[in-house]
Design a protein around this motif. Structure first.
Motif, mmCIF file in Angstrom:
data_model
loop_
_atom_site.group_PDB
_atom_site.id
_atom_site.type_symbol
_atom_site.label_atom_id
_atom_site.label_comp_id
_atom_site.label_asym_id
_atom_site.label_seq_id
_atom_site.Cartn_x
_atom_site.Cartn_y
_atom_site.Cartn_z
ATOM 1 N N ASN A 41 0.693 -1.179 0.049
ATOM 2 C CA ASN A 41 0.245 -0.196 -0.108
ATOM 3 C C ASN A 41 1.221 1.090 -0.063
ATOM 4 O O ASN A 41 1.449 1.508 0.913
ATOM 5 C CB ASN A 41 -0.962 -0.093 1.061
ATOM 6 N N GLY A 48 0.676 9.036 -9.984
ATOM 7 C CA GLY A 48 1.061 7.950 -11.095
ATOM 8 C C GLY A 48 1.725 8.409 -12.308
ATOM 9 O O GLY A 48 2.548 7.851 -13.084
ATOM 10 N N TRP A 110 -1.260 -1.236 -15.027
ATOM 11 C CA TRP A 110 -2.670 -0.682 -15.243
ATOM 12 C C TRP A 110 -2.142 0.704 -15.110
ATOM 13 O O TRP A 110 -2.286 1.156 -13.903
ATOM 14 C CB TRP A 110 -3.619 -1.196 -14.219
ATOM 15 N N GLY A 114 -8.236 2.862 -10.641
ATOM 16 C CA GLY A 114 -8.629 3.536 -9.212
ATOM 17 C C GLY A 114 -9.904 3.092 -8.501
ATOM 18 O O GLY A 114 -10.458 2.378 -9.442
ATOM 19 N N MET A 129 -10.746 0.857 -0.490
ATOM 20 C CA MET A 129 -9.806 0.019 -0.987
ATOM 21 C C MET A 129 -9.437 -1.010 0.212
ATOM 22 O O MET A 129 -9.178 -2.103 0.018
ATOM 23 C CB MET A 129 -8.473 0.474 -1.367
ATOM 24 N N ALA A 322 -0.303 -0.819 -5.023
ATOM 25 C CA ALA A 322 -1.498 0.275 -5.111
ATOM 26 C C ALA A 322 -1.422 1.320 -4.282
ATOM 27 O O ALA A 322 -0.983 1.299 -3.091
ATOM 28 C CB ALA A 322 -2.769 -0.545 -5.286
ATOM 29 N N SER A 323 -1.941 2.493 -4.847
ATOM 30 C CA SER A 323 -2.272 3.782 -3.870
ATOM 31 C C SER A 323 -3.670 4.046 -3.978
ATOM 32 O O SER A 323 -4.284 3.474 -4.953
ATOM 33 C CB SER A 323 -1.285 4.737 -4.284
ATOM 34 N N GLU A 324 -4.139 4.752 -2.939
ATOM 35 C CA GLU A 324 -5.408 5.070 -2.894
ATOM 36 C C GLU A 324 -6.123 5.896 -4.114
ATOM 37 O O GLU A 324 -7.394 5.892 -4.677
ATOM 38 C CB GLU A 324 -5.940 5.867 -1.397
ATOM 39 N N ILE A 345 -1.525 0.873 -10.791
ATOM 40 C CA ILE A 345 -1.273 -0.218 -10.116
ATOM 41 C C ILE A 345 -0.257 -1.091 -10.879
ATOM 42 O O ILE A 345 -0.656 -1.366 -12.327
ATOM 43 C CB ILE A 345 -2.696 -0.855 -9.938
ATOM 44 N N TYR A 381 -10.130 -0.606 -9.752
ATOM 45 C CA TYR A 381 -9.320 -1.264 -8.922
ATOM 46 C C TYR A 381 -9.585 -2.729 -8.680
ATOM 47 O O TYR A 381 -8.644 -3.691 -8.736
ATOM 48 C CB TYR A 381 -8.964 -0.566 -7.753
ATOM 49 N N PHE A 385 -7.624 -6.205 -9.141
ATOM 50 C CA PHE A 385 -7.166 -7.288 -7.961
ATOM 51 C C PHE A 385 -7.351 -8.462 -8.387
ATOM 52 O O PHE A 385 -7.075 -9.621 -8.114
ATOM 53 C CB PHE A 385 -7.715 -6.618 -6.692
#
Length: 403
Positions: A41, A48, A110, A114, A129, A322-324, A345, A381, A385
């Motif tokens: 995380n 990005g 990707w 998000g 998330m 991934a980030s929020e 991601i 997202y 996943f």
């Protein structure tokens, strides 16, 4: 609540809740080939577009200062990925270890993924998330998606280990019975006070019959099981961990140390199927160039070391990063970027079947932007996943409810 197994932590506060961690005796031999998912995380909203720049996009060049882009030439030149025939995507110059994994065809990216709901709140986006949008109704709003997936992915009757490699349980592992937080293995995991402390805790929970007592008994069994597997010197002190493959976690600093805990635990415990590691510091509203380069250096060096260290693990594993959310297209007056929408991601691993997949790219033309200012979310997202986990563990139930 989490079971904290840090160097000086006792079974803090956690043994009184039904949702406490449980490793049920750590029957490691039950799942010798269990796949491992490591979720990284990037807390704070990584830019990005700075991590992976569409370097030859005229709109991008027009909206951003050069030191907030990865240009095609000069001292700040990015690393060409050849990810698209239409756009020259360049990774940040500090991302060389990750670019090498991409070139080795063991990574998927990707570039515009998000959360589907529009939000620029760290709290809201991380909550979405963590729980998984679409998971709230099914799990009462308190179970992390990774905890739910780990429980469903476990073979019947087998022990499951889910690890948060820090001093607290990550939101993705909250609410499950299998989550533990281990900040370090350097001094072992025996309770403070040695045999006396262990006996006191044993006596405290031995006679109980409720969920708290059961959780306490299982947590103690887990603590002992991991501690018992640690190699020790002649005086009984845990030996320092020696990574394989010449891996050096040092340049990854705090992040590298957390990844080393995951790697060591995965080697000791073949039943470990899920782990989380956090790396913060991505909220770059001002002074982004130097701060971003530092974070990217730590991220790439840490993951590069983990990749080398885990190369000999006799089972499949995948790292999902991934980030929020991402950051705005246009840079601000403080030489930074503000909260945006879509971000990057990426995933890579051993036995990785999605190699060199590159997700949808909506572009940065004015009419393609979200609200005229942000990179649009082209891929939910959750779909990313699901795709990554289906590749890693095709026989396991997928995460998230489709909505």
């Amino acid at each position: 609540m989490p079971l904290l197994l840090g160097r000086r932590h006792l079974l803090r506060a956690g043994l009184g809740a039904a949702a406490l961690p449980a490793l049920r005796g750590l029957a490691f031999a039950e799942q010798p080939g269990a796949p491992l998912l490591v979720l990284v995380n990037l807390r704070g909203g990584m830019d990005g577009l700075h991590a992976l720049s569409p370097a030859d996009d005229a709109n991008f060049v027009d909206q951003r200062a050069e030191n907030l882009r990865n240009p095609t030439g000069g001292r700040q030149a990015g690393l060409r990925l050849d990810a698209s025939s239409a756009v020259d995507f360049r990774a940040h110059r500090e991302a060389a270890p990750l670019a090498e994994i991409w070139r080795d065809r063991r990574m998927a990216i990707w570039p515009a993924a998000g959360v589907p709901q529009a939000t620029r709140s760290h709290f809201e986006a991380q909550a979405m998330m963590g729980l998984g949008q679409g998971l709230r109704a099914e799990h009462g709003g308190s179970t992390g998606w990774l905890a739910a997936w780990a429980a469903g992915a476990a073979p019947t009757g087998a022990s499951v280990a889910a690890l948060s490699a820090q001093g607290r349980l990550a939101p993705e592992l909250m609410g499950g019975r299998h989550g533990i937080a281990v900040a370090s293995l350097a001094e072992g995991l025996a309770p403070p006070g040695g045999a006396f402390g262990d006996a006191m805790l044993e006596a405290l929970y031995r006679g109980g019959h409720g969920p708290a007592a059961q959780a306490g008994q299982e947590a103690l069994a887990g603590l002992r099981g991991i501690d018992r597997l640690l190699p020790r010197d002649v005086e009984g002190r845990p030996l320092a961990y020696t990574p394989a493959g010449g891996a050096d976690y040092g340049p990854g600093r705090e992040f590298g140390r957390a990844l080393a805990v995951v790697a060591q635990t995965a080697k000791l415990n073949p039943a470990l199927i899920a782990a989380t590691v956090d790396l913060g510091g991505w909220d770059t509203h001002e002074g982004q160039p130097g701060r971003f380069a530092d974070r990217m250096r730590v991220l790439a060096r840490g993951l590069g070391a983990f990749d080398a260290d885990m190369a000999g693990l006799p089972r499949r594993w995948t790292v999902l990063v991934a980030s929020e959310f991402g950051r705005r297209l246009r840079s601000n007056r403080s030489n930074g970027t503000d909260h945006g929408r879509a971000g990057v991601i990426l995933a890579f691993g051993q036995g990785f079947g999605l190699g060199r997949h590159f997700g949808a790219w909506p572009g940065l033309a004015p009419d393609a932007l979200d609200e005229g200012v942000d990179l649009r979310v082209a891929t939910d997202y959750r779909e990313v996943f699901r795709t990554v986990i289906a590749d890693l563990a095709p026989a396991a139930p997928p995460p998230f409810a489709r909505s």
